[in-house]
Design an enzyme around this catalytic site. Structure first.
Site, mmCIF file in Angstrom:
data_model
loop_
_atom_site.group_PDB
_atom_site.id
_atom_site.type_symbol
_atom_site.label_atom_id
_atom_site.label_comp_id
_atom_site.label_asym_id
_atom_site.label_seq_id
_atom_site.Cartn_x
_atom_site.Cartn_y
_atom_site.Cartn_z
ATOM 1 N N ASP A 92 1.073 -1.440 -0.063
ATOM 2 C CA ASP A 92 -0.027 -0.182 0.683
ATOM 3 C C ASP A 92 0.933 0.894 0.286
ATOM 4 O O ASP A 92 1.970 1.224 0.078
ATOM 5 C CB ASP A 92 -1.026 0.130 0.906
ATOM 6 N N ASP A 266 -7.789 -7.323 -0.429
ATOM 7 C CA ASP A 266 -6.704 -7.276 0.979
ATOM 8 C C ASP A 266 -8.305 -6.698 2.327
ATOM 9 O O ASP A 266 -9.258 -6.140 2.003
ATOM 10 C CB ASP A 266 -6.187 -6.694 1.352
ATOM 11 N N CYS A 304 -13.170 -27.222 7.295
ATOM 12 C CA CYS A 304 -11.631 -26.938 7.585
ATOM 13 C C CYS A 304 -10.614 -27.743 7.233
ATOM 14 O O CYS A 304 -11.148 -28.435 8.250
ATOM 15 C CB CYS A 304 -12.256 -25.481 7.901
ATOM 16 N N CYS A 306 -7.771 -27.010 7.980
ATOM 17 C CA CYS A 306 -6.779 -25.983 9.028
ATOM 18 C C CYS A 306 -5.557 -26.649 10.335
ATOM 19 O O CYS A 306 -7.541 -27.756 10.610
ATOM 20 C CB CYS A 306 -7.115 -24.192 9.746
ATOM 21 N N CYS A 309 -8.722 -26.967 13.115
ATOM 22 C CA CYS A 309 -10.067 -27.465 13.006
ATOM 23 C C CYS A 309 -9.699 -29.137 12.731
ATOM 24 O O CYS A 309 -10.759 -29.693 12.702
ATOM 25 C CB CYS A 309 -11.594 -27.492 12.128
ATOM 26 N N HIS A 335 -7.146 -20.478 10.799
ATOM 27 C CA HIS A 335 -8.483 -20.589 10.838
ATOM 28 C C HIS A 335 -8.836 -19.103 9.706
ATOM 29 O O HIS A 335 -9.363 -19.840 8.439
ATOM 30 C CB HIS A 335 -9.117 -21.132 11.654
#
Length: 372
Positions: A92, A266, A304, A306, A309, A335
């Site tokens: 940015d 984003d 999920c 991840c 999870c 997650h």
């Protein structure tokens, strides 16, 4: 070294499936970019960010110019080397942070003079210096320096702000050093006014940026006004370039923007929420501090993949947050980013199969299950 290119691989209505090729690898679109403001995605190692499926991370000119300084980052091998991210980095320009964080800021035609929010030291940021700093950081994608138009703004205020940003965009473009595989994006401004957005898009297109961002949204105008603005702005941008909606947003925001032709996003939302116990899941949004999770032996989100999870229960995560253990924010941040990336992966597949509307409807039906 690869040229900076955007390849359109499929389309379903206005929704687009593409691929960005750069000097630092490729990214599949629609893409959600993890925010690593100060050279790190908070609470995560670079390996953990990669494991979520993220292909682009963000850095920020304002924060990095103050600490540790652009020259120091360059001496340490650039942002890619310093933060162990050989992939794509978008930076940015610092304009938003100057307006929102800096003390005693003063804006004129040349740029912005401000005092650091950290120690009060004086600084001056211009389109030229912002572009030079991003070059020292070795950003794959450099953003043009702009003024973030406040909301609400009258037509006259939005027009003056947008036209200043367009003059700054021309200066940013002139200051950019073209290199194979690197790109610079211009930022469309103009508030929620169609004529101003059209004027801004035309001015930027004439400058020939590698990509185009839509700024000045998700600043209080509400989702309906944001989508309406995208409806008339996105078609004005070149179909052969990536389109980036800055600072957005919730999972529902992302799906709605993809429906309107946006390729890149984003937002700090999934990482910030991960540090405060707020979980984004296929069944909706949950607050893991709530007592209802104290004895919940099931995964937070059975869909999920991840670490949280697949290895831990919702009750364990609840315990970590109640005890203020740092592992709680680490697991939940991972997650949330994994969920956002899975949402993007599903969107890409659905666009390829020309069933994006069904995909979005099914996702929204799943979110309605929550009663948090």
């Amino acid at each position: 070294m690869s040229e900076f290119t955007f390849t359109l691989l499929g389309q379903d209505g206005a929704a687009r499936r593409g691929c960005i090729t750069t000097a630092h690898g490729t990214a599949q679109t629609p893409a959600f970019m993890a925010v690593g403001t100060a050279g790190t995605v908070k609470a995560m190692t670079a390996d953990q960010v990669r494991a979520t499926g993220s292909e682009i991370v963000l850095g920020n000119t304002y924060h990095l110019m103050l600490r540790p300084g652009a020259d120091r980052v360059a001496a340490l091998g650039g942002l890619h080397r310093m933060m162990d991210w050989p992939g794509i980095i978008l930076t940015d320009s610092g304009g938003f942070q100057v307006m929102s964080l800096a003390k005693l800021r003063k804006l004129d035609e040349i740029g912005v003079t401000f005092r650091s929010h950290i120690d009060g030291s004086a600084h001056h940021l211009t389109p030229e210096s912002s572009t030079a700093i991003q070059h020292k950081l070795d950003a794959t994608i450099t953003m043009a320096f702009d003024e973030c138009t406040p909301f609400p703004a009258t037509p006259a205020e939005a027009a003056a702000s947008m036209r200043l940003s367009m003059r700054w965009a021309a200066r940013s473009r002139a200051a950019f050093t073209p290199r194979p595989g690197y790109g610079q994006f211009g930022i469309v401004q103009g508030g929620t006014y169609p004529d101003l957005r059209a004027e801004s898009a035309a001015a930027l297109t004439a400058l020939g940026f590698e990509g185009y961002a839509i700024g000045g949204l998700a600043v209080g105008e509400g989702q309906a006004a944001m989508f309406e603005t995208l409806d008339f702005t996105t078609p004005l941008l070149p179909a052969t370039s990536p389109r980036y909606l800055m600072g957005v947003g919730t999972p529902d925001d992302l799906l709605g923007a993809i429906e309107r032709g946006i390729d890149m996003f984003d937002c700090v939302m999934p990482t910030r929420a991960g540090r405060t116990g707020r979980a984004y899941t296929s069944r909706g949004v949950f607050n893991l501090r709530n007592a209802r999770f104290a004895d919940d032996a099931t995964p937070l989100d059975p869909a999920c993949t991840c670490t949280l999870c697949t290895r831990h229960s919702a009750a364990y995560l609840h315990h970590l947050f109640r005890c203020e253990e740092m592992l709680g924010p680490m697991l939940l941040t991972g997650h949330n980013l994994t969920y956002y990336q899975a949402l993007m992966h599903g969107a890409r597949k659905a666009i390829e199969q020309r069933r994006f509307a069904d995909y979005a409807a099914a996702a929204r039906d799943g979110w309605r299950q929550t009663n948090d």
